[in-house]
Enzyme design. Structure first.
Site, PDB file in Angstrom:
ATOM      1  N   THR A 136       0.817  -1.209   0.000  1.00 30.06           N
ATOM      2  CA  THR A 136       0.000   0.000   0.000  1.00 30.06           C
ATOM      3  C   THR A 136       0.855   1.264   0.000  1.00 30.06           C
ATOM      4  OG1 THR A 136      -1.377   1.284   1.538  1.00 30.06           O
ATOM      5  CG2 THR A 136      -0.121  -0.453   2.515  1.00 30.06           C
ATOM      6  N   ASP A 137       0.259   2.373  -0.443  1.00 29.98           N
ATOM      7  CA  ASP A 137       0.968   3.658  -0.355  1.00 29.98           C
ATOM      8  C   ASP A 137       1.082   4.145   1.091  1.00 29.98           C
ATOM      9  OD1 ASP A 137      -1.730   4.345   0.056  1.00 29.98           O
ATOM     10  OD2 ASP A 137      -1.802   5.868  -1.508  1.00 29.98           O
ATOM     11  N   GLU A 138       0.281   3.543   2.003  1.00 28.55           N
ATOM     12  CA  GLU A 138       0.234   4.066   3.375  1.00 28.55           C
ATOM     13  C   GLU A 138       1.549   3.862   4.126  1.00 28.55           C
ATOM     14  OE1 GLU A 138      -3.462   3.435   5.420  1.00 28.55           O
ATOM     15  OE2 GLU A 138      -4.548   3.180   3.546  1.00 28.55           O
ATOM     16  N   TYR A 162      -1.878  -0.501  11.086  1.00 31.10           N
ATOM     17  CA  TYR A 162      -2.019  -1.178   9.784  1.00 31.10           C
ATOM     18  C   TYR A 162      -0.809  -0.914   8.907  1.00 31.10           C
ATOM     19  CZ  TYR A 162      -3.293  -1.635   4.854  1.00 31.10           C
ATOM     20  OH  TYR A 162      -3.277  -1.941   3.512  1.00 31.10           O
ATOM     21  N   LYS A 166       2.184  -3.477   7.491  1.00 28.17           N
ATOM     22  CA  LYS A 166       2.464  -3.692   6.067  1.00 28.17           C
ATOM     23  C   LYS A 166       3.919  -3.320   5.760  1.00 28.17           C
ATOM     24  CE  LYS A 166       0.096  -4.709   3.086  1.00 28.17           C
ATOM     25  NZ  LYS A 166      -0.248  -6.037   2.493  1.00 28.17           N
TER      26      LYS A 166
END
Ligand code: NAD
Ligand code: TYD
Length: 356
Positions: A136-138, A162, A166
């Site tokens: 993810t970009d997060e 989260y 990741k």
């Protein structure tokens, strides 16, 4: 089963099920789907391929190394596409344990068993094998309004349990390439939307609440920015990265479509005003309700996708206005799917998160 089979983890979730449906529509090879079926896993997403002989579902946990080892030896896949994860930021804030267990320990288990299996392949099979880490970009953290978009060299700075879990998984995948030469490729994608997304996430939640005449909760001032990508475009990018991506590399995937949450919700309401003029509350935007902000809420994500555009020739096909119209229509036309997910555990989550 031929050994051009691929193993997908988490294929009963939102992106995984879209990926499997698209894969079987475009590719000749078979798929094994290993999924634990948590609250987010829904075998109904894959009802259309139930009788396709190229598809096999196995219920199991990526933390269970015996299950993975046996599966790899039995089916001899040429690739693992790793989607399985706990994926909802708000749930990670309320209870991070499952996120560490699945996203960190589960990815570690999968990498270890993949390494053992891959070590035993012959040279040609070894060089063809891929471990695709879907991320993810997060993991890149939060941008200020004037900051440049994230590139593949942006330093990881995750802010939620989260995104931290990741990031840890991505680091492990990277280490397995550098240390053991396991042929890992990593993708970092922006926010997806489209069919089969569990209605705890902003877009399906807004559609369901708007059509049901319920308040549409917008966190804080509604000015947080996300880059939205239609799920089908993400799946196409993943197939391309699997086929032609360079091992050890990471690829950013995004929609070139930055919007505030308020703009997103208003766009959904405008489509619904047109398609559902007889809903209980119209205009639908009058249901928008600002609610207390998410703790540690990332202000802005934006993706620079020049690398995948240049190296693999990928770009998103859908605009937000075409993609959101398809998505709204899909939720309107799939009431049975909505009724099936709108169960006790979903209602408990909504009550706990929104006091609704
Ligand atoms: P999702 O929550 O809809 O689905 C996750 C799936 O994984 C479910 O089917 C669930 O049953 C399964 N699963 C969970 N724990 C498992 C375990 N221990 N063993 C086996 N299966 C397990 O998630 P999603 O939105 O489809 O996201 C898929 C992947 O893509 C995730 O890795 C996520 O981090 C990543 N991603 C998501 C987005 C997005 O916008 N949704 C964007 C970028 C990247
Ligand atoms: P979400 O769909 O949960 O994805 P992510 O947190 O991974 O970006 O949320 C998208 C944006 O919408 C995010 O800024 C949080 C916000 N949001 C709301 O304003 N209200 C809601 O009820 C939800 C679920 C999210």
């Amino acid at each position: 089963m031929a050994n051009d089979t691929i193993l997908v983890t988490g294929g009963a979730g939102f992106i995984g099920s879209n990926f499997i449906l698209e894969w079987l529509a475009h590719e000749p090879s078979s798929i094994i789907n290993l999924d634990k079926l948590t609250y987010a896993g829904n075998p109904g997403n894959l009802a259309a391929i139930h009788s396709d002989r190229r598809y096999k579902f196995l219920q199991g946990d990526i933390c269970d190394r015996d299950v993975i080892a046996e599966l790899l030896v039995t089916y001899r896949p040429r690739a693992i596409v790793h989607f399985a994860a706990e994926s909802h930021v708000d749930r990670s804030i309320r209870g991070p344990d499952d996120f560490i267990q699945t996203n960190v320990n589960g990815t570690f288990s999968l990498l270890e068993e993949a390494r053992t299996y891959w070590s035993g392949l012959d040279d040609a099979e070894k060089s063809d094998f891929r471990f695709l880490q879907v991320s993810t970009d997060e993991v890149y953290g939060s941008l200020a309004p004037e900051d440049e978009a994230f590139t593949e060299t942006t330093r990881y700075a995750p802010n939620s349990p989260y995104s931290a879990s990741k990031a840890a998984a991505d680091h492990l995948a990277r280490a397995y390439f550098h240390t053991y030469q396991l042929p890992v490729v990593t993708t970092n994608c922006s926010n997806n939307y489209g069919p089969f997304q569990f209605p705890e996430k902003l877009i399906p939640l807004a559609i369901l609440h708007a059509t049901g005449g319920k308040a549409i909760p917008v966190y804080g001032d509604g000015q947080n920015v996300r880059d939205w990508l239609f799920v089908g475009d993400h799946c196409e990018a993943l197939r391309l990265v699997l086929a032609r991506g360079t091992t050890g590399e990471t690829y950013n995937i995004g929609g070139k479509n930055q919007m505030t949450n308020l703009e997103v919700v208003r766009a959904i309401c405008a489509v619904l005003d047109e398609l559902r003029p007889d809903d209980p509350v119209v205009p639908h935007a009058s249901l928008i309700k600002f609610v207390v902000d998410r703790p540690g809420h990332d202000r802005r994500y934006a993706m620079d996708i020049a690398k995948i555009e240049k190296e693999l020739g990928w770009r998103p096909r859908e605009t937000f206005s075409s993609g959101i119209r398809k998505t709204v229509r899909w939720y309107l036309e799939n009431q049975a799917w909505i009724q099936a997910v709108n169960n006790g555990s979903y209602r408990q989550w909504m009550a706990a998160q929104y006091s609704m």
